[in-house]
Motif scaffolding. Sequence first.
Motif, PDB file in Angstrom:
ATOM      1  N   LEU A  34       7.999 -81.349 -53.816  1.00  0.00           N
ATOM      2  CA  LEU A  34       6.885 -81.760 -53.268  1.00  0.00           C
ATOM      3  C   LEU A  34       6.084 -80.743 -54.158  1.00  0.00           C
ATOM      4  CD1 LEU A  34       7.689 -79.376 -49.406  1.00  0.00           C
ATOM      5  CD2 LEU A  34       6.391 -81.468 -50.630  1.00  0.00           C
ATOM      6  N   ALA A  35       6.514 -80.412 -55.505  1.00  0.00           N
ATOM      7  CA  ALA A  35       5.846 -79.621 -56.631  1.00  0.00           C
ATOM      8  C   ALA A  35       5.647 -80.650 -57.678  1.00  0.00           C
ATOM      9  CB  ALA A  35       6.661 -79.099 -57.426  1.00  0.00           C
ATOM     10  N   GLY A  36       6.347 -82.021 -57.258  1.00  0.00           N
ATOM     11  CA  GLY A  36       5.540 -83.611 -57.961  1.00  0.00           C
ATOM     12  C   GLY A  36       6.854 -83.784 -58.429  1.00  0.00           C
ATOM     13  N   ASP A  37       8.463 -83.615 -58.167  1.00  0.00           N
ATOM     14  CA  ASP A  37       8.980 -84.606 -59.240  1.00  0.00           C
ATOM     15  C   ASP A  37       9.832 -85.722 -57.892  1.00  0.00           C
ATOM     16  OD1 ASP A  37      11.756 -84.128 -60.593  1.00  0.00           O
ATOM     17  OD2 ASP A  37      12.479 -82.832 -59.921  1.00  0.00           O
ATOM     18  N   ARG A  38       9.208 -86.211 -58.570  1.00  0.00           N
ATOM     19  CA  ARG A  38       9.810 -87.734 -58.617  1.00  0.00           C
ATOM     20  C   ARG A  38      11.920 -88.041 -58.024  1.00  0.00           C
ATOM     21  NH1 ARG A  38       5.895 -92.331 -57.006  1.00  0.00           N
ATOM     22  NH2 ARG A  38       3.839 -90.804 -56.961  1.00  0.00           N
ATOM     23  N   ASP A  39      11.716 -87.542 -59.443  1.00  0.00           N
ATOM     24  CA  ASP A  39      13.899 -87.280 -59.767  1.00  0.00           C
ATOM     25  C   ASP A  39      13.801 -86.958 -58.659  1.00  0.00           C
ATOM     26  OD1 ASP A  39      13.070 -89.360 -62.017  1.00  0.00           O
ATOM     27  OD2 ASP A  39      13.311 -87.537 -63.569  1.00  0.00           O
ATOM     28  N   GLY A  40      13.131 -85.761 -57.972  1.00  0.00           N
ATOM     29  CA  GLY A  40      14.244 -85.097 -56.725  1.00  0.00           C
ATOM     30  C   GLY A  40      13.969 -85.744 -56.050  1.00  0.00           C
ATOM     31  N   PHE A  41      13.018 -86.805 -55.797  1.00  0.00           N
ATOM     32  CA  PHE A  41      13.226 -86.980 -54.547  1.00  0.00           C
ATOM     33  C   PHE A  41      14.710 -88.247 -54.666  1.00  0.00           C
ATOM     34  CE2 PHE A  41      12.056 -90.367 -51.144  1.00  0.00           C
ATOM     35  CZ  PHE A  41      12.582 -88.712 -49.745  1.00  0.00           C
ATOM     36  N   ALA A  42      14.620 -89.128 -55.792  1.00  0.00           N
ATOM     37  CA  ALA A  42      16.049 -89.491 -55.952  1.00  0.00           C
ATOM     38  C   ALA A  42      17.380 -89.620 -55.676  1.00  0.00           C
ATOM     39  CB  ALA A  42      15.927 -90.677 -57.438  1.00  0.00           C
ATOM     40  N   ARG A  43      17.153 -88.146 -56.620  1.00  0.00           N
ATOM     41  CA  ARG A  43      18.547 -87.328 -55.953  1.00  0.00           C
ATOM     42  C   ARG A  43      18.537 -87.562 -54.238  1.00  0.00           C
ATOM     43  NH1 ARG A  43      18.839 -82.521 -59.442  1.00  0.00           N
ATOM     44  NH2 ARG A  43      20.704 -82.233 -59.139  1.00  0.00           N
ATOM     45  N   LEU A  44      17.632 -86.508 -53.456  1.00  0.00           N
ATOM     46  CA  LEU A  44      17.934 -87.082 -51.942  1.00  0.00           C
ATOM     47  C   LEU A  44      18.327 -87.832 -51.551  1.00  0.00           C
ATOM     48  CD1 LEU A  44      14.752 -84.459 -51.505  1.00  0.00           C
ATOM     49  CD2 LEU A  44      17.729 -83.878 -50.677  1.00  0.00           C
ATOM     50  N   TYR A  45      18.024 -89.265 -52.145  1.00  0.00           N
ATOM     51  CA  TYR A  45      18.096 -90.482 -51.296  1.00  0.00           C
ATOM     52  C   TYR A  45      19.906 -90.187 -51.619  1.00  0.00           C
ATOM     53  CZ  TYR A  45      18.585 -95.444 -51.468  1.00  0.00           C
ATOM     54  OH  TYR A  45      19.081 -96.589 -50.967  1.00  0.00           O
ATOM     55  N   ASP A  46      20.132 -89.979 -52.990  1.00  0.00           N
ATOM     56  CA  ASP A  46      21.042 -90.089 -53.070  1.00  0.00           C
ATOM     57  C   ASP A  46      22.458 -89.605 -52.509  1.00  0.00           C
ATOM     58  OD1 ASP A  46      20.890 -91.763 -55.684  1.00  0.00           O
ATOM     59  OD2 ASP A  46      21.276 -90.594 -56.481  1.00  0.00           O
ATOM     60  N   LEU A  47      22.108 -88.368 -51.969  1.00  0.00           N
ATOM     61  CA  LEU A  47      22.628 -87.532 -51.157  1.00  0.00           C
ATOM     62  C   LEU A  47      22.574 -87.562 -49.974  1.00  0.00           C
ATOM     63  CD1 LEU A  47      21.296 -83.632 -52.324  1.00  0.00           C
ATOM     64  CD2 LEU A  47      23.584 -84.527 -52.967  1.00  0.00           C
ATOM     65  N   TYR A  48      21.524 -88.626 -49.117  1.00  0.00           N
ATOM     66  CA  TYR A  48      21.567 -88.805 -47.824  1.00  0.00           C
ATOM     67  C   TYR A  48      21.215 -90.065 -47.304  1.00  0.00           C
ATOM     68  CZ  TYR A  48      21.469 -83.861 -47.097  1.00  0.00           C
ATOM     69  OH  TYR A  48      20.839 -82.810 -47.336  1.00  0.00           O
ATOM     70  N   ALA A  49      21.524 -91.151 -48.617  1.00  0.00           N
ATOM     71  CA  ALA A  49      21.883 -92.427 -48.074  1.00  0.00           C
ATOM     72  C   ALA A  49      22.464 -92.545 -47.332  1.00  0.00           C
ATOM     73  CB  ALA A  49      21.088 -93.858 -49.118  1.00  0.00           C
ATOM     74  N   PRO A  50      23.910 -92.060 -47.621  1.00  0.00           N
ATOM     75  CA  PRO A  50      24.870 -92.909 -46.599  1.00  0.00           C
ATOM     76  C   PRO A  50      24.860 -92.067 -45.496  1.00  0.00           C
ATOM     77  CG  PRO A  50      25.441 -92.125 -48.880  1.00  0.00           C
ATOM     78  CD  PRO A  50      23.594 -91.485 -48.283  1.00  0.00           C
ATOM     79  N   LEU A  51      24.305 -91.513 -44.943  1.00  0.00           N
ATOM     80  CA  LEU A  51      24.365 -90.763 -43.290  1.00  0.00           C
ATOM     81  C   LEU A  51      22.460 -91.703 -43.005  1.00  0.00           C
ATOM     82  CD1 LEU A  51      24.019 -88.692 -41.638  1.00  0.00           C
ATOM     83  CD2 LEU A  51      22.038 -87.911 -42.840  1.00  0.00           C
ATOM     84  N   VAL A  52      21.773 -92.147 -42.985  1.00  0.00           N
ATOM     85  CA  VAL A  52      20.902 -92.716 -43.011  1.00  0.00           C
ATOM     86  C   VAL A  52      21.820 -94.501 -42.520  1.00  0.00           C
ATOM     87  CG1 VAL A  52      18.369 -93.880 -43.291  1.00  0.00           C
ATOM     88  CG2 VAL A  52      19.010 -92.005 -43.723  1.00  0.00           C
ATOM     89  N   HIS A  53      22.524 -95.248 -43.304  1.00  0.00           N
ATOM     90  CA  HIS A  53      22.962 -95.759 -44.203  1.00  0.00           C
ATOM     91  C   HIS A  53      23.693 -95.969 -42.335  1.00  0.00           C
ATOM     92  CE1 HIS A  53      25.098 -99.883 -44.967  1.00  0.00           C
ATOM     93  NE2 HIS A  53      24.482-100.301 -45.549  1.00  0.00           N
ATOM     94  N   GLY A  54      25.131 -95.333 -42.357  1.00  0.00           N
ATOM     95  CA  GLY A  54      25.589 -94.909 -41.023  1.00  0.00           C
ATOM     96  C   GLY A  54      25.070 -94.970 -40.000  1.00  0.00           C
ATOM     97  N   ILE A  55      23.884 -94.110 -39.971  1.00  0.00           N
ATOM     98  CA  ILE A  55      22.742 -93.736 -38.575  1.00  0.00           C
ATOM     99  C   ILE A  55      22.680 -95.175 -37.881  1.00  0.00           C
ATOM    100  CG2 ILE A  55      20.412 -92.954 -37.239  1.00  0.00           C
ATOM    101  CD1 ILE A  55      21.650 -90.624 -38.767  1.00  0.00           C
ATOM    102  N   LEU A  56      21.832 -96.235 -38.590  1.00  0.00           N
ATOM    103  CA  LEU A  56      21.282 -97.081 -39.046  1.00  0.00           C
ATOM    104  C   LEU A  56      22.508 -98.414 -39.057  1.00  0.00           C
ATOM    105  CD1 LEU A  56      18.769 -98.269 -41.377  1.00  0.00           C
ATOM    106  CD2 LEU A  56      18.034 -97.110 -38.734  1.00  0.00           C
TER     107      LEU A  56
END
Length: 102
Positions: A34-56
């Motif tokens: 939210l403060a502008g760090d796009r690398d932070g979103f990449a880290r969120l992706y790394d953490l939560y992509a397996p969860l989202v993938h499993g749900i789908l």
Amino acid sequence: MYVTADMLLMSPEAHAAEQPQETAVEVVLVRAVLAGDRDGFARLYDLYAPLVHGILLARVPRAEVDDLVQDIFLHAFRKLHTLREASSFGPWIAMIARNRAV
């Protein structure tokens, strides 16, 4: 703070007991994004992509899953400012995944 696989598998109570003074990883990352760090979103992706993938995988044809994961995270990135509690990122993105799968 660096997240290990063991930390992701801990119950919230065990995690809180181990690190009483630290803020949850997702809270730090959401605030950074939210403060502008796009690398932070990449880290969120790394953490939560397996969860989202499993749900789908449980709800849509396998051939559509990878594109939907990308679409869901793009939507989440655009709407992150609407998230009320940064600590709710996991349940929030899971809800987006379930809704998008429908």
